[in-house]
Design an enzyme around this catalytic site. Structure first.
Site, PDB file in Angstrom:
ATOM      1  N   CYS A 142       0.866  -1.186   0.000  1.00 15.89           N
ATOM      2  CA  CYS A 142       0.000   0.000   0.000  1.00 15.89           C
ATOM      3  C   CYS A 142       0.905   1.240   0.000  1.00 15.89           C
ATOM      4  CB  CYS A 142      -0.987  -0.028   1.168  1.00 15.89           C
ATOM      5  SG  CYS A 142      -0.225  -0.004   2.811  1.00 15.89           S
ATOM      6  N   ASN A 187       2.267   1.379   4.461  1.00 12.95           N
ATOM      7  CA  ASN A 187       2.530   0.094   5.142  1.00 12.95           C
ATOM      8  C   ASN A 187       2.216   0.151   6.637  1.00 12.95           C
ATOM      9  OD1 ASN A 187       5.395  -2.131   5.695  1.00 12.95           O
ATOM     10  ND2 ASN A 187       3.301  -2.680   5.269  1.00 12.95           N
ATOM     11  N   CYS A 196      -1.468   0.739   7.469  1.00 12.99           N
ATOM     12  CA  CYS A 196      -2.923   0.515   7.585  1.00 12.99           C
ATOM     13  C   CYS A 196      -3.361  -0.694   6.766  1.00 12.99           C
ATOM     14  CB  CYS A 196      -3.705   1.753   7.139  1.00 12.99           C
ATOM     15  SG  CYS A 196      -3.397   3.232   8.130  1.00 12.99           S
ATOM     16  N   ARG A 197      -3.426  -0.547   5.447  1.00 14.09           N
ATOM     17  CA  ARG A 197      -4.047  -1.589   4.625  1.00 14.09           C
ATOM     18  C   ARG A 197      -3.177  -2.831   4.435  1.00 14.09           C
ATOM     19  NH1 ARG A 197      -5.083   2.303  -0.290  1.00 14.09           N
ATOM     20  NH2 ARG A 197      -3.188   3.166   0.645  1.00 14.09           N
ATOM     21  N   SER A 198      -1.911  -2.644   4.022  1.00 11.29           N
ATOM     22  CA  SER A 198      -1.130  -3.852   3.696  1.00 11.29           C
ATOM     23  C   SER A 198      -0.787  -4.693   4.930  1.00 11.29           C
ATOM     24  CB  SER A 198       0.111  -3.514   2.859  1.00 11.29           C
ATOM     25  OG  SER A 198       0.977  -2.639   3.512  1.00 11.29           O
ATOM     26  N   ASP A 212      -8.304   3.865   1.285  1.00 13.05           N
ATOM     27  CA  ASP A 212      -7.351   4.186   2.348  1.00 13.05           C
ATOM     28  C   ASP A 212      -8.113   4.620   3.606  1.00 13.05           C
ATOM     29  OD1 ASP A 212      -5.310   5.030   3.909  1.00 13.05           O
ATOM     30  OD2 ASP A 212      -4.356   6.272   2.377  1.00 13.05           O
TER      31      ASP A 212
HETATM   32  P1  4NP Z   1      -1.739   2.870   4.148  1.00 15.91           P
HETATM   33  O1  4NP Z   1      -2.370   4.241   4.719  1.00 15.91           O
HETATM   34  O2  4NP Z   1      -1.184   3.219   2.792  1.00 15.91           O
HETATM   35  O3  4NP Z   1      -2.926   1.964   4.052  1.00 15.91           O
HETATM   36  O4  4NP Z   1      -0.693   2.432   5.146  1.00 15.91           O
HETATM   37  C1  4NP Z   1      -1.677   5.432   4.855  1.00 15.91           C
HETATM   38  C2  4NP Z   1      -0.789   5.601   5.888  1.00 15.91           C
HETATM   39  C3  4NP Z   1      -0.136   6.804   6.054  1.00 15.91           C
HETATM   40  C4  4NP Z   1      -0.375   7.838   5.178  1.00 15.91           C
HETATM   41  C5  4NP Z   1      -1.265   7.669   4.120  1.00 15.91           C
HETATM   42  C6  4NP Z   1      -1.910   6.462   3.963  1.00 15.91           C
HETATM   43  N1  4NP Z   1       0.274   9.073   5.346  1.00 15.91           N
HETATM   44  O5  4NP Z   1      -0.060  10.038   4.615  1.00 15.91           O
HETATM   45  O6  4NP Z   1       1.158   9.194   6.217  1.00 15.91           O
END
Ligand code: 4NP
Length: 164
Positions: free
Chosen positions: A17, A20, A22-24, A132
């Site tokens: 993702c 790394n 939240c989703r993955s 997200d």
């Molecule tokens: P992920 O979510 O891609 O599912 O881990 C996010 C985590 C952090 C951020 C954006 C999306 N960020 O902007 O820091």
């Protein structure tokens, strides 16, 4: 999270993702749980296209959602995807279309890994992003779990049937 490299016999799966956190990691946790239940030996890992959260634990809301589903992910640590991942893993799954495009542009010409969009595994959701949940709430994280676990079930079924 950092996993050892898959050997020749063990299929290696990487979820990617953006951050790394939240989703993955939730996709990694869901597949670990389902593969364990199916006694399937896989090397499973996750990474982010961005390195902003490298070495950090998953978002606390992701930890809460995984714990609610029976998996402790508090020991996972974020890392940024690297071109060598295309040689270490057999299958790389992008959580959304932007991640897919970013991975495509960094993929080496003759890498070992196939690259796909995760929800292409789920009939009726082909071409969809796993949204997200970072700017969302607990309900969004529950939805993420639901989506990634549907994909993980479909992947285990596919691997079991030899359609890997
Ligand atoms: P992920 O979510 O891609 O599912 O881990 C996010 C985590 C952090 C951020 C954006 C999306 N960020 O902007 O820091």
């Amino acid at each position: 999270m950092t996993a050892s490299a898959p050997d020749k016999e063990t299929t290696g799966i990487l979820f990617v993702c953006l951050g790394n956190i939240c989703r993955s990691p939730l996709a990694e946790a869901a597949l670990r749980q389902i593969a364990d239940a199916a006694s399937m030996d896989l090397v499973i890992d996750s990474a982010g296209t961005a390195g902003w959260h490298a070495d950090k634990a998953p978002d606390p809301r992701a930890c809460v959602e995984a714990a609610r589903r029976g998996v402790n992910i508090s020991g996972y640590r974020a890392r940024q995807v690297v071109p060598a991942d295309f040689d270490r893993f057999d299958m790389i799954f992008a959580l959304d279309r932007q991640n897919f495009a970013d991975l495509q542009s960094m993929s080496p010409a003759h890498g070992r890994a196939s690259l796909s969009l995760l929800l292409d595994l789920v009939p009726g959701f082909e071409g969809h992003d796993v949204a997200d949940p970072y700017y969302g709430d607990a309900e969004d994280f529950a939805r993420t779990w639901s989506e990634v676990s549907q994909a993980a079930h479909a992947l285990v079924a596919r691997l079991r049937s030899g359609r890997g």
